[in-house]
Write an enzyme that holds these catalytic residues in place. Structure first.
Site, mmCIF file in Angstrom:
data_model
loop_
_atom_site.group_PDB
_atom_site.id
_atom_site.type_symbol
_atom_site.label_atom_id
_atom_site.label_comp_id
_atom_site.label_asym_id
_atom_site.label_seq_id
_atom_site.Cartn_x
_atom_site.Cartn_y
_atom_site.Cartn_z
ATOM 1 N N ASP A 280 41.723 44.653 41.344
ATOM 2 C CA ASP A 280 41.089 44.490 39.961
ATOM 3 C C ASP A 280 42.188 44.189 39.170
ATOM 4 O O ASP A 280 43.297 44.787 39.139
ATOM 5 C CB ASP A 280 40.482 46.079 39.823
ATOM 6 C CG ASP A 280 39.545 45.856 38.568
ATOM 7 O OD1 ASP A 280 39.026 44.756 38.237
ATOM 8 O OD2 ASP A 280 38.947 47.043 38.011
ATOM 9 N N ASN B 250 29.062 41.928 41.480
ATOM 10 C CA ASN B 250 29.703 40.705 40.763
ATOM 11 C C ASN B 250 28.816 39.613 40.422
ATOM 12 O O ASN B 250 29.241 38.619 39.539
ATOM 13 C CB ASN B 250 30.931 40.495 41.341
ATOM 14 C CG ASN B 250 32.141 41.387 41.319
ATOM 15 O OD1 ASN B 250 33.107 41.768 42.428
ATOM 16 N ND2 ASN B 250 31.934 42.140 40.194
HETATM 17 C C1 IPE Z 1 35.147 45.984 41.798
HETATM 18 O O1 IPE Z 1 35.840 45.718 40.452
HETATM 19 C C2 IPE Z 1 35.077 44.770 42.527
HETATM 20 C C3 IPE Z 1 36.101 44.147 42.965
HETATM 21 C C4 IPE Z 1 37.379 44.286 42.799
HETATM 22 C C5 IPE Z 1 35.645 43.024 43.895
HETATM 23 P P1 IPE Z 1 35.052 45.337 39.173
HETATM 24 O O2 IPE Z 1 35.526 44.931 38.158
HETATM 25 O O3 IPE Z 1 33.608 44.527 39.590
HETATM 26 O O4 IPE Z 1 34.365 46.909 38.983
HETATM 27 P P2 IPE Z 1 33.850 47.490 37.637
HETATM 28 O O5 IPE Z 1 32.885 46.648 36.999
HETATM 29 O O6 IPE Z 1 35.062 47.670 36.704
HETATM 30 O O7 IPE Z 1 33.252 48.666 38.199
HETATM 31 C C1 IPE Z 2 38.813 41.628 39.961
HETATM 32 O O1 IPE Z 2 39.181 41.311 38.613
HETATM 33 C C2 IPE Z 2 38.077 40.446 40.834
HETATM 34 C C3 IPE Z 2 36.782 40.789 40.854
HETATM 35 C C4 IPE Z 2 36.057 41.434 40.598
HETATM 36 C C5 IPE Z 2 36.323 39.504 41.647
HETATM 37 P P1 IPE Z 2 38.189 41.609 37.513
HETATM 38 O O2 IPE Z 2 37.637 40.051 37.302
HETATM 39 O O3 IPE Z 2 37.149 42.439 37.649
HETATM 40 O O4 IPE Z 2 39.157 41.614 36.118
HETATM 41 P P2 IPE Z 2 39.041 42.493 35.031
HETATM 42 O O5 IPE Z 2 38.579 43.776 35.605
HETATM 43 O O6 IPE Z 2 37.885 41.982 34.282
HETATM 44 O O7 IPE Z 2 40.426 42.489 34.344
HETATM 45 MG MG MG Z 3 37.258 44.447 37.139
#
Ligand code: IPE
Ligand code: IPE
Ligand code: MG
Length: 239
Positions: free
Chosen positions: A20, A68
């Protein structure tokens, strides 16, 4: 990049990593979010190799959740392209004898991606030291609902007595029933939640949270996280 292998008393059998912070990493640099995802792949590759060096048997990376799909189309598209491209480059994991598997509902993924996933799984299935699982279109609730559906079919056909359903029955109908439960969940980027990751398998996991954004997370950070695990006293409800 060769780093000394730290002496560790215990390493977790199964590590889960919630990758993340890619979006915030890109935003901090004034770049589109997809650049963060691209950078995150580098961390993913380095940490996978390190897991094998540390003797970790199973490591699961959360790459795309069932939630997602709510993201803008162009970001979803960029992520799917990144998965495909990355699978084309997976041969170096195979050279390093890392088994690659996938976890999640594949039905919503493109036929090209699905066939690449199957090829990768087939060409690495003989390796048994370290298995790397990539969670794509994975959701813990979705996985449990899917298990319930399968169990329901067995009850309906008379193959299963509903009175005999146990925790073991549910576990046997998860996506990868032969993989042991998650011992350790690592989540970078400062969020303190599971976001639907392995909610069944992580029931007794230990957790490690850090504010570092995933693209900035280094092999040394991973070593530190793993070293922290060896000090945890796990009781599993006992004394
Ligand atoms: C969790 O991250 C999913 C992945 C890392 C694939 P998100 O960024 O989607 O989670 P939330 O929305 O902050 O809970
Ligand atoms: C995690 O990084 C990757 C996926 C969930 C695919 P994010 O895209 O959630 O990054 P932030 O949380 O917006 O910084
Ligand atoms: Mg995220």
């Amino acid at each position: 990049m060769a780093k000394d292998i730290p002496l560790l008393e215990t390493v977790p059998t199964h590590v889960g990593v919630i990758m993340d912070g890619n979006g915030r990493w890109a935003k901090k640099r004034g770049l589109p979010r997809k650049f963060g995802h691209r950078e995150g792949v580098k961390t993913f590759r380095a940490v996978t190799r390190r897991a094998k060096q540390l003797g970790i048997k199973y490591i699961t990376f959360y790459a795309f959740s069932t939630e997602n799909w709510k993201r803008p189309d162009d970001e979803v598209q960029a992520l799917m392209e990144l998965f495909e491209k990355n699978l084309d480059e997976v041969s170096d994991f195979i050279d390093e004898e890392i088994r690659v598997r996938f976890i999640g509902d594949r039905s919503r993924l493109s036929p090209t991606l699905r066939s690449k996933m199957e090829n990768t799984e087939r060409s690495s299935e003989q390796f048994d030291q370290t298995t790397m699982m990539l969670a794509i279109n994975y959701g813990g609730r979705d996985e449990i609902a899917n298990a319930v559906k399968e169990i329901g079919r067995l009850v309906k056909s008379g193959e299963l007595d509903p009175e005999s359903i146990s925790e073991e029955t549910v576990a046997q109908h998860l996506y990868l029933p032969d993989v042991p439960p998650v011992d350790y969940v690592i989540r970078p980027s400062g969020e303190l939640r599971l976001s639907n990751f392995m909610i069944w398998q992580a029931a007794y996991a230990e957790y490690y949270f850090t504010n570092i954004l995933w693209p900035d997370f280094t092999v040394e950070d991973f070593d530190r996280a793993i070293a922290d695990f060896s000090h945890r006293g796990r009781r599993f409800g006992g004394v």
